[in-house]
Enzyme design. Structure first.
Site, PDB file in Angstrom:
ATOM      1  N   SER A 110       0.817  -1.211   0.000  1.00  0.00           N
ATOM      2  CA  SER A 110       0.000   0.000   0.000  1.00  0.00           C
ATOM      3  C   SER A 110       0.854   1.266   0.000  1.00  0.00           C
ATOM      4  CB  SER A 110      -0.902   0.010   1.232  1.00  0.00           C
ATOM      5  OG  SER A 110      -1.664  -1.167   1.297  1.00  0.00           O
TER       6      SER A 110
HETATM    7  N1  SAM Z   1      -0.460  -5.162   3.992  1.00  0.00           N
HETATM    8  C1  SAM Z   1       0.275  -5.457   2.798  1.00  0.00           C
HETATM    9  C2  SAM Z   1       1.665  -4.893   2.825  1.00  0.00           C
HETATM   10  O1  SAM Z   1       2.056  -4.244   3.802  1.00  0.00           O
HETATM   11  O2  SAM Z   1       2.400  -5.152   1.865  1.00  0.00           O
HETATM   12  C3  SAM Z   1      -0.452  -5.057   1.537  1.00  0.00           C
HETATM   13  C4  SAM Z   1      -1.619  -5.921   1.278  1.00  0.00           C
HETATM   14  S1  SAM Z   1      -2.165  -6.041  -0.380  1.00  0.00           S
HETATM   15  C5  SAM Z   1      -2.827  -4.440  -0.684  1.00  0.00           C
HETATM   16  C6  SAM Z   1      -3.576  -7.107  -0.073  1.00  0.00           C
HETATM   17  C7  SAM Z   1      -3.199  -8.515   0.308  1.00  0.00           C
HETATM   18  O3  SAM Z   1      -4.382  -9.174   0.764  1.00  0.00           O
HETATM   19  C8  SAM Z   1      -2.664  -9.345  -0.838  1.00  0.00           C
HETATM   20  O4  SAM Z   1      -1.406  -9.865  -0.510  1.00  0.00           O
HETATM   21  C9  SAM Z   1      -3.702 -10.438  -1.007  1.00  0.00           C
HETATM   22  O5  SAM Z   1      -3.177 -11.664  -1.446  1.00  0.00           O
HETATM   23  C10 SAM Z   1      -4.275 -10.525   0.393  1.00  0.00           C
HETATM   24  N2  SAM Z   1      -5.603 -11.140   0.512  1.00  0.00           N
HETATM   25  C11 SAM Z   1      -6.693 -10.975  -0.262  1.00  0.00           C
HETATM   26  N3  SAM Z   1      -7.725 -11.715   0.210  1.00  0.00           N
HETATM   27  C12 SAM Z   1      -7.270 -12.345   1.331  1.00  0.00           C
HETATM   28  C13 SAM Z   1      -7.851 -13.237   2.279  1.00  0.00           C
HETATM   29  N4  SAM Z   1      -9.127 -13.650   2.200  1.00  0.00           N
HETATM   30  N5  SAM Z   1      -7.082 -13.666   3.296  1.00  0.00           N
HETATM   31  C14 SAM Z   1      -5.785 -13.275   3.426  1.00  0.00           C
HETATM   32  N6  SAM Z   1      -5.179 -12.444   2.549  1.00  0.00           N
HETATM   33  C15 SAM Z   1      -5.917 -11.976   1.520  1.00  0.00           C
END
Ligand code: SAM
Length: 205
Positions: free
Chosen positions: A52
């Site tokens: 993000s």
């Molecule tokens: N917090 C992260 C960072 O500091 O890099 C950025 C997160 S990224 C915007 C969103 C993440 O949510 C992705 O890695 C994606 O694979 C994960 N994601 C999406 N749906 C999910 C779920 N149901 N459970 C766990 N992770 C999930």
């Protein structure tokens, strides 16, 4: 980054600013995007996922109102950067990621930086992580169609859930606070754009 993109836009929580000054963000981003690690936007970390924008990390973290005693759940580990920020501010962090290769890469980065208070797990984070509930803070770093009921139920009394809610293209950051006698208060923060939360209590794909 901290002065121009975060403090200048109204984030004044000194603990959040100090944590983000401390953490080497470039170590969480694979090449060639690591060269842009301190710029004012989200960046690709592979598999169609992103780390993000720094301001959004700061804003969501500030909204959690963590103390050094807090126990925190993050949904969407991605690169592990947000988990590192949480680890600087709280006692214990559990972070759930649906892609095992992203979870493993994040685990390695967090271990190399000696964050011993973060546990990265693989699973459907839309269901939370009941094994370690309740949590004083829950942060969802992916976009949900509605606040997932499982996350709501895993909040401790006084705990806060911060989650982007809306369509797949545009969301509103929602803050849910669990008050006494199981009364919940909800308010809207800023607009945002996140990749989808894919899971049983998120989007289907
Ligand atoms: N917090 C992260 C960072 O500091 O890099 C950025 C997160 S990224 C915007 C969103 C993440 O949510 C992705 O890695 C994606 O694979 C994960 N994601 C999406 N749906 C999910 C779920 N149901 N459970 C766990 N992770 C999930």
């Amino acid at each position: 980054m901290v002065e121009l993109q975060i403090a200048a836009r109204g984030i004044h929580n000194q603990r959040v600013l100090a944590a983000m000054l401390e953490i080497p963000r470039h170590l969480f981003i694979p090449p060639p995007y690591d060269r842009a690690a301190y710029e004012d936007n989200p960046l690709s970390i592979g598999s169609g996922q992103t780390i993000s924008q720094p301001y959004m990390v700061a804003k969501m973290t500030e909204l959690l109102a963590l103390t050094p005693q807090s126990r925190v759940l993050e949904i969407g580990t991605g690169s592990g950067y947000q988990a590192a920020v949480l680890a600087e501010l709280a006692a214990d962090v559990v972070s759930v990621e649906r892609f095992s290769h992203l979870a493993e890469a994040a685990r390695q980065t967090l271990e190399a930086l000696e964050y011993g208070n973060v546990t990265v797990v693989v699973g459907d984070g839309s269901l939370g992580w009941p094994e370690r509930a309740p949590y004083d803070g829950i942060i969802v770093t992916a976009a949900a169609p509605a606040l997932p009921p499982s996350l709501r139920s895993q909040l401790a009394p006084g705990g806060r859930l911060v989650c982007p809610v809306g369509s797949r293209d545009l969301q509103q950051l929602k803050v849910l606070v669990r008050g006494p006698e199981d009364r919940f208060a909800e308010h809207d923060s800023i607009r945002c754009m996140f990749v989808p939360l894919v899971g049983r209590e998120g989007w289907s794909a």
